[in-house]
Every structure is written in structure tokens, then in C-alpha cells.
Design a protein around this motif. Sequence first.
Motif, mmCIF file in Angstrom:
data_model
loop_
_atom_site.group_PDB
_atom_site.id
_atom_site.type_symbol
_atom_site.label_atom_id
_atom_site.label_comp_id
_atom_site.label_asym_id
_atom_site.label_seq_id
_atom_site.Cartn_x
_atom_site.Cartn_y
_atom_site.Cartn_z
ATOM 1 N N ASP A 1 -27.968 -31.813 -29.755
ATOM 2 C CA ASP A 1 -27.594 -30.731 -28.686
ATOM 3 C C ASP A 1 -28.865 -29.690 -28.629
ATOM 4 N N SER A 2 -28.739 -28.869 -27.582
ATOM 5 C CA SER A 2 -29.846 -28.118 -27.405
ATOM 6 C C SER A 2 -30.481 -27.310 -28.501
ATOM 7 N N LYS A 3 -29.529 -26.614 -29.286
ATOM 8 C CA LYS A 3 -30.051 -26.075 -30.258
ATOM 9 C C LYS A 3 -30.765 -26.801 -31.324
ATOM 10 N N ASP A 4 -30.293 -28.048 -31.498
ATOM 11 C CA ASP A 4 -31.024 -29.015 -32.513
ATOM 12 C C ASP A 4 -32.423 -29.309 -31.905
ATOM 13 N N ASP A 5 -32.392 -29.546 -30.455
ATOM 14 C CA ASP A 5 -33.747 -29.735 -29.847
ATOM 15 C C ASP A 5 -34.737 -28.539 -29.964
ATOM 16 N N THR A 6 -34.087 -27.614 -29.571
ATOM 17 C CA THR A 6 -34.834 -26.262 -29.588
ATOM 18 C C THR A 6 -35.563 -25.862 -31.184
ATOM 19 N N ASP A 7 -34.796 -26.223 -32.070
ATOM 20 C CA ASP A 7 -35.295 -25.902 -33.302
ATOM 21 C C ASP A 7 -36.265 -27.169 -33.597
ATOM 22 N N ARG A 8 -36.096 -28.329 -33.304
ATOM 23 C CA ARG A 8 -36.966 -29.527 -33.458
ATOM 24 C C ARG A 8 -38.270 -29.028 -32.568
ATOM 25 N N LEU A 9 -38.158 -28.507 -31.593
ATOM 26 C CA LEU A 9 -39.421 -28.120 -30.624
ATOM 27 C C LEU A 9 -40.269 -27.089 -31.392
ATOM 28 N N ARG A 10 -39.523 -26.141 -31.974
ATOM 29 C CA ARG A 10 -40.246 -25.118 -32.584
ATOM 30 C C ARG A 10 -41.007 -25.783 -33.947
ATOM 31 N N TYR A 11 -40.470 -26.734 -34.608
ATOM 32 C CA TYR A 11 -40.950 -27.442 -35.852
ATOM 33 C C TYR A 11 -42.264 -28.128 -35.358
ATOM 34 N N LEU A 12 -42.116 -28.832 -34.066
ATOM 35 C CA LEU A 12 -43.207 -29.516 -33.709
ATOM 36 C C LEU A 12 -44.193 -28.831 -33.225
ATOM 37 N N ILE A 13 -44.061 -27.612 -32.543
ATOM 38 C CA ILE A 13 -45.214 -26.670 -32.161
ATOM 39 C C ILE A 13 -45.985 -26.382 -33.588
ATOM 40 N N ASP A 14 -45.155 -25.755 -34.590
ATOM 41 C CA ASP A 14 -45.849 -25.600 -35.652
ATOM 42 C C ASP A 14 -46.658 -26.623 -36.257
ATOM 43 N N TYR B 1 -45.483 -23.668 -21.687
ATOM 44 C CA TYR B 1 -44.357 -24.029 -20.917
ATOM 45 C C TYR B 1 -43.058 -23.665 -21.789
ATOM 46 N N ALA B 2 -43.235 -24.525 -22.908
ATOM 47 C CA ALA B 2 -41.934 -24.377 -23.945
ATOM 48 C C ALA B 2 -41.608 -22.978 -24.447
ATOM 49 N N GLN B 3 -42.704 -22.170 -24.706
ATOM 50 C CA GLN B 3 -42.485 -20.784 -25.262
ATOM 51 C C GLN B 3 -41.936 -20.106 -24.091
ATOM 52 N N ASP C 1 -54.213 -30.051 -22.577
ATOM 53 C CA ASP C 1 -52.911 -30.463 -22.372
ATOM 54 C C ASP C 1 -51.752 -29.868 -23.390
ATOM 55 N N TYR C 2 -52.026 -29.840 -24.501
ATOM 56 C CA TYR C 2 -50.877 -29.357 -25.521
ATOM 57 C C TYR C 2 -50.748 -27.946 -25.288
ATOM 58 N N GLN C 3 -51.820 -27.504 -25.092
ATOM 59 C CA GLN C 3 -51.583 -25.896 -24.695
ATOM 60 C C GLN C 3 -50.769 -25.502 -23.603
ATOM 61 N N ALA C 4 -50.919 -26.397 -22.774
ATOM 62 C CA ALA C 4 -50.221 -26.221 -21.274
ATOM 63 C C ALA C 4 -48.560 -26.522 -21.649
#
Length: 160
Positions: free
Chosen positions: A2-15, A153-155, A146-149
Motif C-alpha cells: 500500500d502507499s504507506k508501505d511504499d512511502t516508508d520504503r521510499l524514505r528508507y531508500l533515500i537514506d 521530486y519524491a520529497q 539524476d538521483y538528486q532530481a
Amino acid sequence: MDSKDDTDRLRYLIDLIDREDAHLLAVRSRFLGHCCDVDAQRMQSLLSDDVGVDRLESFGAKFGRMQDTVMDKFIPVLLRLSGERVVAAIDNLGKMERLCLIESADAWLQMRNLRNRLVHEYFDRPADMAPALERACRFTDVMHADYQAMREYAQSHFAL
């Protein structure tokens, strides 16, 4: 997911990718300095001792790791959260280019092809590796930008 899991995963991946990015840029600096120009003579010099060989191995590993993490983990989560269907990596890259989140899908495919050469081929013919190392060095700037862009975007679009 679900989107909460994806949001948590995105936060983890950014770190995670923030660290991978910093480590990649640091080893590139230690190995190549501020110059990505690599010819056969420089390649020979770079690999003339164990420190150079270790730095090449570290650079290749970090280059491959960040490229894999962004392409295989970060981009699919970012696309899902953006309401896009996740498909094959090449098609995902095309979507990212159309969304103006990467400069070139082709560049990312070239990066993927370079990672194996950096790790496996330099022992046999170091001079033949010079052009690949030079391209990988230059691609670190592309990957970083590209990663910075994508990160910005994600943030700005998701509650991170």
C-alpha cells in the motif's frame, strides 16, 4: 504494497542512496581525483599498486551498487507512488525520462552495461578498460544529478 508501505520504503531508500552517492563520489575522488580523463598510460599508473587496484574495485562496486539500487528499487517505488504502472526496467527508465526525472534512459542502460566491465575485465587488459573507466567516471555525475532530481521530486510530492 500500500502507499504507506511504499512511502516508508521510499524514505528508507533515500537514506540508503544518499550514503551510496556520498561513498561513490568519495571513492571516485580518491581514485581519479578531479579528472575523468583516462587513457592507457593513466590506467597503467592507476593500477600500478595494490591501493589503485583496491580503489578500482571499490569504485566499481559502489558504482554498480548505486546504479542497481536506483534502477531496481528506487525507481519502481517512485513510479508506483506517482500512480504509474511499474514494468520492465528499460520501460521504467523511459517513463522517468518522460517525467523529466532523469536526463537519459539510454545513459542509465549504458551505466548498467559498464558495471560488469569495471568489476571483471580490468585484470586481463587494463588498457582496454581505460575508456570504460572514463565513461563510468563521467556517469557518476549523471547518476548523482539524476538521483538528486528524483529525490527532490519524491520529497516535494510525498510526505517524507
